[in-house]
Design an enzyme around this catalytic site. Sequence first.
Site, PDB file in Angstrom:
ATOM      1  N   GLY A 126       0.577  -1.230  -0.002  1.00  0.00           N
ATOM      2  CA  GLY A 126      -0.059   0.021  -0.054  1.00  0.00           C
ATOM      3  C   GLY A 126       0.847   1.246  -0.096  1.00  0.00           C
ATOM      4  O   GLY A 126       0.508   2.291  -0.715  1.00  0.00           O
ATOM      5  N   GLU A 158       9.889   3.768   7.746  1.00  0.00           N
ATOM      6  CA  GLU A 158      10.215   2.361   7.744  1.00  0.00           C
ATOM      7  C   GLU A 158      10.437   1.841   8.991  1.00  0.00           C
ATOM      8  O   GLU A 158      11.890   2.163   9.042  1.00  0.00           O
ATOM      9  CB  GLU A 158      10.770   1.700   6.472  1.00  0.00           C
ATOM     10  CG  GLU A 158      10.797   0.185   6.381  1.00  0.00           C
ATOM     11  CD  GLU A 158       9.857  -0.763   6.961  1.00  0.00           C
ATOM     12  OE1 GLU A 158       8.593  -0.356   6.249  1.00  0.00           O
ATOM     13  OE2 GLU A 158       9.718  -1.266   7.794  1.00  0.00           O
ATOM     14  N   GLY A 213       6.041  -6.741   3.448  1.00  0.00           N
ATOM     15  CA  GLY A 213       5.978  -8.224   3.169  1.00  0.00           C
ATOM     16  C   GLY A 213       6.502  -8.812   1.894  1.00  0.00           C
ATOM     17  O   GLY A 213       7.022 -10.075   1.819  1.00  0.00           O
ATOM     18  N   GLY A 258       6.091 -15.438  -0.333  1.00  0.00           N
ATOM     19  CA  GLY A 258       6.384 -16.597  -1.376  1.00  0.00           C
ATOM     20  C   GLY A 258       6.196 -15.884  -3.038  1.00  0.00           C
ATOM     21  O   GLY A 258       6.074 -16.692  -3.913  1.00  0.00           O
ATOM     22  N   GLU A 308      -2.482 -24.248  -1.568  1.00  0.00           N
ATOM     23  CA  GLU A 308      -1.302 -24.174  -2.531  1.00  0.00           C
ATOM     24  C   GLU A 308      -0.609 -25.208  -2.193  1.00  0.00           C
ATOM     25  O   GLU A 308      -0.335 -25.790  -1.039  1.00  0.00           O
ATOM     26  CB  GLU A 308      -0.428 -22.687  -1.840  1.00  0.00           C
ATOM     27  CG  GLU A 308      -0.813 -21.561  -2.226  1.00  0.00           C
ATOM     28  CD  GLU A 308      -0.318 -20.546  -1.123  1.00  0.00           C
ATOM     29  OE1 GLU A 308       0.584 -20.898  -0.364  1.00  0.00           O
ATOM     30  OE2 GLU A 308      -0.873 -19.456  -1.235  1.00  0.00           O
ATOM     31  N   HIS A 362      -1.100 -13.914   6.355  1.00  0.00           N
ATOM     32  CA  HIS A 362      -1.870 -12.997   5.692  1.00  0.00           C
ATOM     33  C   HIS A 362      -2.979 -12.265   6.629  1.00  0.00           C
ATOM     34  O   HIS A 362      -4.114 -12.479   6.494  1.00  0.00           O
ATOM     35  CB  HIS A 362      -2.795 -13.745   4.554  1.00  0.00           C
ATOM     36  CG  HIS A 362      -2.028 -14.448   3.609  1.00  0.00           C
ATOM     37  ND1 HIS A 362      -2.617 -15.746   2.799  1.00  0.00           N
ATOM     38  CD2 HIS A 362      -0.817 -14.621   3.404  1.00  0.00           C
ATOM     39  CE1 HIS A 362      -1.914 -16.297   2.157  1.00  0.00           C
ATOM     40  NE2 HIS A 362      -0.416 -15.215   2.227  1.00  0.00           N
ATOM     41  N   GLY A 366      -3.229  -3.379   3.872  1.00  0.00           N
ATOM     42  CA  GLY A 366      -4.076  -4.579   4.062  1.00  0.00           C
ATOM     43  C   GLY A 366      -5.013  -4.456   5.024  1.00  0.00           C
ATOM     44  O   GLY A 366      -6.196  -5.178   5.304  1.00  0.00           O
ATOM     45  N   ASN A 400      -4.212 -15.615  -2.177  1.00  0.00           N
ATOM     46  CA  ASN A 400      -3.164 -14.744  -1.375  1.00  0.00           C
ATOM     47  C   ASN A 400      -3.335 -13.259  -1.759  1.00  0.00           C
ATOM     48  O   ASN A 400      -4.102 -13.016  -2.787  1.00  0.00           O
ATOM     49  CB  ASN A 400      -1.859 -15.172  -2.198  1.00  0.00           C
ATOM     50  CG  ASN A 400      -1.594 -16.526  -2.270  1.00  0.00           C
ATOM     51  OD1 ASN A 400      -2.430 -17.135  -3.124  1.00  0.00           O
ATOM     52  ND2 ASN A 400      -0.621 -17.360  -1.605  1.00  0.00           N
TER      53      ASN A 400
END
Length: 497
Positions: free
Chosen positions: A16, A35, A109, A114, A353, A438, A466, A476
């Site tokens: 985001g 950050e 993330g 993955g 998955e 998640h 998120g 995902n």
Amino acid sequence: ASGEHVPVLVIGTGYGGSVAALRLAQAGVDVHMIEMGMAWDTPGSDGKIFCSTLNPDQRSYWLRTKTKQPLNYFLGFPIDRDIPRYTGILDAEEFSGITVYQGRGVGGGSLVNGGMAVTPKRENFSFVLPSVNPDEMYDTYYPRANAGLGVGLIDSAWFESASAYQYSRVGRKHAGRSGFPWGFVPNVYDWNYMKQEQAGTATKSALAGEILYGNNYGKKSLQKTYIAQAKATGRVTISPLHRVTSVAPASGGGYTVSIDQLNTNGDVTTVKTVLADRVFFAAGSVGTSKLLVKLKATGVLPLLNDEIGKGWGDNGNVMCGRANWLWDPTGSLQSTIPCSGIDNWTAGGAFAEVAPLPVGIETFASFYLSITKNPNRAQFSWNAATGKVDLNWQTAWKQPGIDMAKTIFDKINAKEGTIYRTDLFGVYKIWGDHLTYHPLGGAVLNKATDNYGRLAGYPGLYVIDGSLIPGNTSVNPFVTITALAERNIEKIIATDL
Ligand code: FDA
């Protein structure tokens, strides 16, 4: 620098935050990103920026003295090990009923995940984001997000011959024999690089166990996509190892942002304040929720509405392994980057998955991370006694997700005459039900904010990560987080600036 005045401050450098920074900069606005994690742009003494999952060192975990591996047992033995306390890349943040894994550093993330870049099926979209027009998402913002992230698909012919995807082919065979649809899952990994790893012509990353603590090659993390583009505008600056602790209305307008500068032990070395005209909360579902819940409860932002902290879900994550017969080896060389999944969402509420178990030896195990339609939602709240934000999720709330995952794996086990592995999450424990990768929700779109992420009560404060998504994306999440951010920032640039 302390005392500075900036037009826009972005808290966090994940999906985001990176979308917001790039699009604002392209619109001519100077952006400062804060950050809490490290920059991850400098090699360590071994010449590599990131350490491998097979050999975790201080770079692996955020301020822990022992690793907390998601798969914490092997053959029934605990495998966590001591590490020096350091501002490492993966945070295993513990709440009472769940451990929430998150990336820490410039790229959020995207540094640790993955790379599976999945757009939800259109028929499921109204479940994912009920207040958003699906036409604009599927016509404009999902394509824009996929392009910006560099999403690609594995070469299906190469897949058939790659020894590193034997585990995926076994997953396909078992899914097919039980009548489940199996399909390729897009990824942001550079598939040409992956081919070179398999051929032995490039330094191995996905084929060398790199993932949870970063990939040194191959993965297109945000550092290589949105953040690189944002920096190239010349309008974006990033302060790593800086953590936002407060955002308060300033008397002359705008917001006073309080920031702790950290050293690599996690100690606060300097406290700074910056005046910002606008602030974007992009600290991730947990980071943004914790800040907003605290600021509302402690009277700093009292006008935030009562939806703050609500609607949090785990995207239905549950993990399990199955023990295969000796004639179904899954391979001693396994790519850490998954490329396929089993879809039983409509009938059983689960999308699984086919995941690797990259331990370097043949395990005869198939491993899966399922995303399920678990309806349980939790809430963050301020705990004045501890001065921390709690989350009321209970481990037992995973049970609906387990039941949904079982609609796939009970059937496969019955068909194959196989059993679940019981040695991966403890001693005689089948389900990895203690964690999520998640986290979603906590400042839900059209509830805690308006339909574009503007926080109720405070013009100039936005949520763009998120935490806007109410707990589940059916697949995902990062493509949806990115696409929603693209949608919202376009509106905000057009109407608010
Ligand atoms: P994100 O968490 O990315 O970024 C928030 C940033 O803000 C972080 O860098 C954090 O350090 C920083 N921050 C927090 N608080 C702060 C503060 N107070 N001050 C300053 N900075 C602060 N998803 C997917 O779609 N496909 C996949 O394959 C995977 N796989 C996967 C594996 C693992 C191990 C994990 C942990 C996660 C995944 N995910 C995934 C999930 C995906 O990575 C996740 O959904 C997104 O990164 C969330 O993006 P956000 O922009 O919301 O926040």
